[in-house]
Write a protein that holds these residues in place. Structure first.
Motif, short mmCIF file in Angstrom:
data_model
loop_
_atom_site.label_atom_id
_atom_site.label_comp_id
_atom_site.label_asym_id
_atom_site.label_seq_id
_atom_site.Cartn_x
_atom_site.Cartn_y
_atom_site.Cartn_z
N ARG A 372 0.47 -1.44 -0.18
CA ARG A 372 -0.06 0.09 -0.01
C ARG A 372 0.98 0.66 0.19
N TYR A 375 2.93 5.31 3.34
CA TYR A 375 2.06 5.80 4.66
C TYR A 375 0.36 5.75 5.60
N TYR A 376 0.03 4.13 4.46
CA TYR A 376 -1.17 4.39 4.88
C TYR A 376 -1.23 2.48 5.74
N PRO A 377 -2.67 2.23 6.72
CA PRO A 377 -2.05 2.24 7.43
C PRO A 377 -2.06 0.83 6.79
N SER A 432 -3.64 0.10 -11.27
CA SER A 432 -4.45 0.40 -11.22
C SER A 432 -3.50 0.92 -9.72
N TYR A 433 -4.85 2.46 -9.52
CA TYR A 433 -3.81 3.00 -8.16
C TYR A 433 -4.33 3.16 -6.99
N ALA A 434 -4.30 3.32 -6.01
CA ALA A 434 -4.98 4.10 -4.66
C ALA A 434 -4.26 3.40 -3.21
N PRO A 435 -3.82 4.60 -2.59
CA PRO A 435 -3.44 4.21 -1.63
C PRO A 435 -3.52 3.33 -0.16
N PRO A 436 -4.65 2.70 -0.52
CA PRO A 436 -5.20 1.26 0.17
C PRO A 436 -4.57 0.16 -1.13
N PHE A 437 -4.03 0.59 -1.67
CA PHE A 437 -3.81 -0.87 -2.55
C PHE A 437 -1.92 -0.66 -3.07
N ALA A 438 -2.06 0.57 -3.31
CA ALA A 438 -0.46 -0.23 -4.30
C ALA A 438 0.66 1.73 -3.38
N VAL A 440 2.18 4.87 -4.99
CA VAL A 440 2.16 5.43 -6.51
C VAL A 440 2.30 4.66 -7.76
N VAL B 54 -4.48 8.12 8.00
CA VAL B 54 -3.17 8.28 8.06
C VAL B 54 -3.20 10.29 9.03
N THR B 335 -7.34 2.53 -16.45
CA THR B 335 -7.81 1.85 -14.78
C THR B 335 -8.03 2.57 -13.22
N VAL B 337 -9.20 2.38 -8.82
CA VAL B 337 -8.99 1.07 -7.90
C VAL B 337 -10.37 2.47 -6.77
N ASP B 411 -6.04 -5.28 -11.84
CA ASP B 411 -4.71 -5.49 -12.60
C ASP B 411 -4.09 -6.40 -13.45
#
Lengths: 459, 459
Positions: A372, A375-377, A432-438, A440, B54, B335, B337, B411
């Motif tokens: 993730r 900075y994301y938990p 795909s990108y969003a802070p809970p998943f990857a 940047v 965060v 893509t 998410v 993905d």
């Protein structure tokens, strides 16, 4: 028309179901002979049942003979096929438990789905009580019964540090046993490169499993026919139970006896539609699952990859074709995944060793990143390793070791390998990108960038 | 040589870093003008900072101006570029807080990375205090400060049910506000098809967020310049704070003022190396990030997709080229998410609406499956929808809605879309299988099978 299926697990039952979907009972009679007590079960689930993740054995069984009967598929459990007569177009079978006597069943189509048999080395004592393979649900039931019958303290030795060995070692620890894992390679999980295997070793040690690598076994010591210890060149390892996780080989005895030629891996050779290669007497004979060899799309070589996912796909393809449809199995690229406690391990394509064997000159790139945004938990580290052809940059293989949410990323890499992408092209992939998943830059993209640099450096 | 960068976020700073890697400070001076207080931050992280996932704002900042200074990149914060003089090859800037006066900076290369500006409708009252956009980290800081300064009970209205709107609505709930979400489409998250959006609606309701779809806003009611309510055709929705999540448009004012032509989406048009199209006076002018339009590889149309992942990639490509290297940005496939509480939503390729607009005749297939083997603990349901071209079976797009471990499966589908796979070819994909990670037929494969049947049915 009559279809006889040898083996009532994934490949055989998928074929039977698909054939039935396309042919009514008046057009096609279907008889399945299965040596064991179960149909269509998840052999891959056995370690999780033994370890207690799964409490109900029935949960591992996808479909029962009664369910198949509703589809007019006649499943005969505890029936062992003893011979195939290709000239008479008959199989010969016997009841395992019932009255003696030969059963003969004619066929127009024969589906050979006899699966695999565990590799059992010629060690003295390997047949002792307390020594188990982990191939069939019957094997799993035997281990389960042994564990229930033998209260602690108990010492287990698991021989073989591949997927099933590691999964079984973890299951044994969960059941309270003292476990030692023996592996002949320098690192466990030799289906990934040693640098990745070293990370698996740490996870195994973290579970409290003792591990010996570069280990050799000379025999099983017994007392009254019961296992007492595993003998190595240097010592004896006391053991109340021994689990063999030494892999499997195609179960082709019946085929070989019938004069069917085997491939170089020992598996049956089929065309893309899962029809046995050869024609003539082999017309109408199909094979699928752990008994066949597949083409590896990246090495171009035949390989034996006994996995439920291939067995299901191949069985489905065979069944569609038997039923008059059209489908092909396009080969494999060596994708696999497992979990060792919280550690996830995955691979696709070729390892370094396999790439060398196939004749590729290659570069590698390994990166550490997180599942993730940093900075994301819950962001957990993972290592991704890519193997790319030197000059062309073609992605040959990938390996991932990491914590949660790591391993399934191998699928994106598998699709990239499948499509013969270069690592440079991969740097542009729209993942795909969003802070809970990857982060940047997804770990896959970071790895592709580093591999691209490595390829450029060779020019 | 001199490089001037307009905008110090993802695209601009990636370009600056990559250019510097290839050109020493004697060969290339780099000056960055950034209007705000921060460089290289994760705008996508703002909702998670506001929601409390965060806690430290600094965590959202990837690199500070001090870190860039070590790379000999001169970042001037709170400097607003007010004009570009393409004939003189100069940018004109001013200090936002400091003494008045014009700063002129000559350039050989100009990197235009001014990002995007929030879509702000011409509603009366939209400039009132308590009405916030969520575009920059400064915006985020303003919302954070407002929340800290206004103890409960507080009512929030979030206008716009896309990614940022839904993420902000959830963040507000986590901060203890009563939240109403307004969305003009029939379902929230209109970046996925309505049948998938309906599942998102349930998750939003489950969070205790009130939701109004097909909703229109006529204006913001104020008291003493402070928001009091949101006016709709039918009523007034009391609101202490209003968050606008209506999307963004390319920030191209400076470019347009300089006579640079814009594309049909309103974004700047570049070639594959991120050089502005047009030549002549535009030689040496580059653009990347939320201010440019990209080619959608499946529709073939220009699209504006303001995402940090593209900004980073495009900025990197521009910087490599500015520094004398060679790199291209190959376009996007849509893509994306996000996560709504425990619900994960992902998409790639074209939605039904987008496929129709592009001129495709298509079929769809939706399947429900699980993230792990059904018998394995933690197996969670997910829905996968595929859109395939009618006749050819080309995979045009995919959407996933599910619980944990669902969304990142997009993905594998994105790589399949990228490589123009057909759904039939996808049925043979060698995806990873083990009980903790997938059923023996991965949901992606089940969806591909169903979509293949749908394609065959059209023949």
């Amino acid at each position: 028309m009559k279809l006889v299926v040898i083996g009532g697990d994934a490949a055989g039952m998928s074929a039977a179901s698909q054939a039935r979907k396309r042919s009514g009972v008046d057009d096609l009679q279907i008889t399945v002979f299965e040596r064991g007590h179960f149909t269509s079960y998840s052999a891959c689930g056995i370690p999780y049942w033994i370890g207690g993740h799964v409490t109900d054995r029935a949960a591992l069984i996808t479909r029962t003979p009664q369910e198949f009967a509703k589809q007019d598929i006649d499943v005969r459990l505890r029936h062992e096929v003893t011979g195939i007569d290709l000239d008479r177009r008959e199989v010969v079978a016997r009841r395992v438990d019932g009255p003696a006597g030969e059963i003969r069943e004619g066929f127009d189509h024969l589906m050979y789905a006899a699966g695999a048999v565990p590799v059992t080395p010629p060690w003295p004592g390997v047949d002792a009580r307390g020594v188990f393979g982990v191939q069939t649900l019957d094997d799993g039931a035997a281990i389960h019964a042994w564990l229930d019958a033998h209260p602690a303290p108990r010492r287990a030795v698991v021989i073989g540090g591949g997927y099933i060995g590691v999964e079984m070692a973890e299951a044994m620890v969960r059941r309270g046993l003292d476990v030692t894992l023996l592996e002949k390679s320098p690192e466990p999980m030799s289906t990934v490169d040693p640098d990745m295997g070293a990370r698996v070793r740490k996870a195994i040690l973290g579970l409290g499993i003792a591990i010996r690598t570069n280990a050799h076994v000379h025999g099983i010591e017994t007392t009254d026919g019961r296992v007492r210890a595993v003998r190595t060149p240097d010592d004896e390892l006391p053991a109340d139970i021994v689990v063999l996780g030494l892999g499997v080989r195609p179960n082709t005895t019946l085929a070989a006896d019938a004069g069917i030629p085997l491939g170089e891996t020992g598996g049956l050779r089929t065309d893309l539609r899962m029809r046995l290669l050869g024609g003539g007497r082999l017309d109408g004979v199909w094979a699928a699952g752990d008994c066949v060899e597949s083409v590896h799309r990246i090495s171009g070589r035949p390989v034996h990859v006994p996995l439920g996912t291939h067995a299901n796909k191949q069985g489905r393809v065979a069944g569609i074709n038997i039923g008059g449809g059209y489908a092909t199995f396009p080969g494999v690229i060596g994708t696999a995944v497992t979990k060792v406690c919280e550690l996830e391990v995955a691979r696709t394509g070729l390892t370094e060793h396999e790439a060398r064997a196939a004749g590729y000159a290659y570069v590698t790139a390994s990166v550490e990143s997180t599942s993730r945004a940093g900075y994301y938990p819950g962001a957990a580290t993972m290592t991704i390793k890519l193997i790319a052809e030197k000059r062309t940059g073609l992605l040959l293989g990938a390996q991932i070791v990491g914590r949660e949410e790591a391993a399934k990323r191998i699928d994106a890499l598998a699709v990239a390998v499948w499509n013969q992408m270069t690592v440079e092209e991969m740097t542009g992939l729209d993942l795909s990108y969003a802070p809970p998943f990857a982060p940047v830059w997804d770990p896959v993209l970071i790895a592709a960038r580093k591999a691209t640099d490595a390829v450029h450096a060779t020019h």
